[in-house]
Design an enzyme around this catalytic site. Structure first.
Site, short mmCIF file in Angstrom:
data_model
loop_
_atom_site.label_atom_id
_atom_site.label_comp_id
_atom_site.label_asym_id
_atom_site.label_seq_id
_atom_site.Cartn_x
_atom_site.Cartn_y
_atom_site.Cartn_z
N THR A 195 0.82 -1.23 0.00
CA THR A 195 0.00 0.00 0.00
C THR A 195 0.84 1.27 0.00
O THR A 195 0.44 2.28 -0.58
CB THR A 195 -0.96 0.02 1.20
OG1 THR A 195 -0.20 0.02 2.42
CG2 THR A 195 -1.89 -1.20 1.18
N LEU A 241 -4.28 5.04 0.15
CA LEU A 241 -5.49 4.68 0.90
C LEU A 241 -5.40 3.19 1.22
O LEU A 241 -6.02 2.34 0.58
CB LEU A 241 -6.73 5.01 0.07
CG LEU A 241 -7.01 6.51 -0.05
CD1 LEU A 241 -8.02 6.77 -1.16
CD2 LEU A 241 -7.52 7.09 1.28
N HIS A 242 -4.64 2.88 2.28
CA HIS A 242 -4.27 1.51 2.61
C HIS A 242 -5.45 0.53 2.55
O HIS A 242 -5.41 -0.49 1.87
CB HIS A 242 -3.65 1.46 4.01
CG HIS A 242 -2.52 2.40 4.20
ND1 HIS A 242 -1.24 2.17 3.76
CD2 HIS A 242 -2.48 3.62 4.81
CE1 HIS A 242 -0.46 3.20 4.07
NE2 HIS A 242 -1.18 4.09 4.71
N ASP A 243 -6.51 0.83 3.29
CA ASP A 243 -7.63 -0.11 3.38
C ASP A 243 -8.36 -0.26 2.05
O ASP A 243 -8.83 -1.36 1.70
CB ASP A 243 -8.63 0.34 4.47
CG ASP A 243 -8.03 0.29 5.85
OD1 ASP A 243 -8.41 1.13 6.68
OD2 ASP A 243 -7.16 -0.56 6.10
#
Ligand code: RIB
Ligand code: CA
Length: 313
Positions: A195, A241-243
Site C-alpha cells: 500500500t 489509501l491503505h484499506d
C-alpha cells in the site's frame, strides 16, 4: 460470482474509502460491518461506520460494535493521522441511525452459523481483535464457514509505520493477529509493502470533486485532511489509501503481485513487537500460511475505484 463479506473496520479515512468501494461494487455482498477500537475509540468508529453506509445510500447495512480494546494491551489510537473524530475533513451530519445493539461477536457467530460452508470472507481493516475473539470462541465454526480472510496489515520490506518494525493494525493487537495468522484459514495480507507504493494520483482530489456528488465532496474533504498530515510526515504530495487498496484486491486481484509465504507475528519482543516476520525466501519449514502482497498497478486500481465511487449518491 459475488463474494459475501463482513468488513471489520476502524474508520478511519482509508476505511471509509474501502467501505464505499465495497458498497459500490456488485461483485461484493456486504453482510454487515463490525467495528473495532483502532484509529479512534469504539463509539466513534461505530458512529463513523454508520455515517459512511448512510453516505453510500445504504442505511440497510448493519453496523455491530465489537472490541473496545485489544485482547491484552491498552487501546492505542491514531488521532494524529485521522483527527479527533476519525474521518475529519468533511462536515459530517450525525448518523441518522445508531449502530446495532448486539455485540459484533454474537452477530458474527449467528451469521456464520446461517451461512453455507466456506461462503463468507472476513475483511479486517483495523486491529484484528474481533477476529481473534471469534477464532477463540468458535474456531471450528470459523474454519468451516469462512472462505478466506483478506486483511490490510503488516509490514516487512517497507518497515513499520507506527513503530520501527510494525504496522499500526498489527501493532495495536499482536496477540489477536497471531491467532488470525495461525488459524489455518486461507489468508491474504495486503501490507504497507504494497500500500505504501500505491499512492493516489495527483489529480485525485479534483477528480473526486468533479463527481459532483455528496460522496465526491466527502471523499475529497477526507482526502485533503488525511494526506495533509501524511505529506508533512513523509515529504510526499499524495498518500496511499491503505484499506481501500486491500478492498481493491478482492475486486481486481489481477492488478496485484505477491507470494505465498510463512508469516509469523512477534508478540514478545519490546523492540519489534507487532512485526510481521515474512519468510520470503522459504528459509524455514514453517507452513506457508499467507499470500503476502507486495505490489499493484495503482494507476489502474484508482481509476477503477473512481469509476465505482461515481456510482454512489
Ligand atoms: O497502517 C494502516 C492501517 O492503520 C489502516 O487500516 C488505517 O486505517 C489504520 O487503521
Ligand atoms: Ca483501518
Amino acid at each position: 460470482m459475488t463474494e459475501t463479506i463482513i468488513i471489520d473496520t476502524d474508520p478511519g479515512h482509508d476505511d471509509a474509502f474501502a467501505i464505499l468501494l465495497a458498497l459500490a461494487s456488485p461483485e461484493l455482498e456486504v453482510l454487515g460491518l463490525t467495528t473495532v477500537a483502532g484509529n479512534v475509540p469504539l463509539a466513534t468508529v461505530s458512529a463513523n461506520a454508520r455515517r459512511i453506509v448512510e453516505l453510500a445510500g445504504r442505511p440497510d447495512i448493519p453496523v455491530f460494535p465489537g472490541a473496545d480494546r485489544p485482547l491484552l494491551r491498552p487501546a492505542m489510537h491514531a488521532h494524529d493521522v485521522h483527527g479527533d473524530m476519525g474521518i475529519n475533513g468533511h462536515d459530517w451530519p450525525p448518523p441518522r441511525h445508531p449502530p446495532e445493539g448486539r455485540h459484533a461477536l454474537d452477530w458474527m457467530v449467528e451469521a456464520l452459523e446461517a451461512a453455507a460452508d466456506h461462503s463468507v470472507s472476513l475483511v479486517p481493516l483495523g486491529p484484528q481483535t474481533n477476529l481473534g475473539l471469534l477464532l477463540r470462541r468458535a474456531p471450528d465454526l470459523a474454519r468451516r464457514k469462512l472462505r478466506r480472510i483478506v486483511a490490510m496489515g503488516g509490514a516487512y520490506f517497507q518497515g513499520g509505520n507506527y513503530a520501527p518494525a510494525a504496522e499500526f493494525n498489527i501493532l495495536v493487537d499482536p496477540e489477536a493477529a497471531a491467532i488470525v495468522f495461525g488459524a489455518g484459514i486461507e489468508l491474504v495480507a495486503v501490507p504497507i509493502d504494497c500500500t505504501n507504493l500505491a499512492l493516489t494520483p495527483e489529480s485525485w482530489i479534483p477528480d473526486l470533486l468533479a463527481l459532483g456528488s455528496e460522496t465526491g465532496r466527502a471523499c475529497a474533504g477526507m482526502m485533503r485532511f488525511f494526506q495533509e498530515s501524511g505529506n508533512r510526515m513523509h515529504g510526499t504530495t499524495t498518500r496511499p489509501l491503505h484499506d481501500a487498496v486491500a478492498m481493491a484486491y478482492l475486486l481486481w486481484p489481477e492488478l496485484f503481485t505477491g507470494r505465498l509465504c510463512n508469516v509469523e507475528i512477534e508478540t514478545a519482543s519490546e523492540l519489534s513487537l507487532g512485526s510481521t516476520v515474512v519468510d520470503w525466501f522459504g528459509r524455514t519449514p514453517r507452513p506457508r500460511n499467507c499470500l503476502w502482497i507486495t505490489g499493484c498497478d495503482a494507476a489502474t486500481m484508482y481509476a477503477r475505484m473512481l469509476q465505482r465511487l461515481a456510482t454512489l449518491p
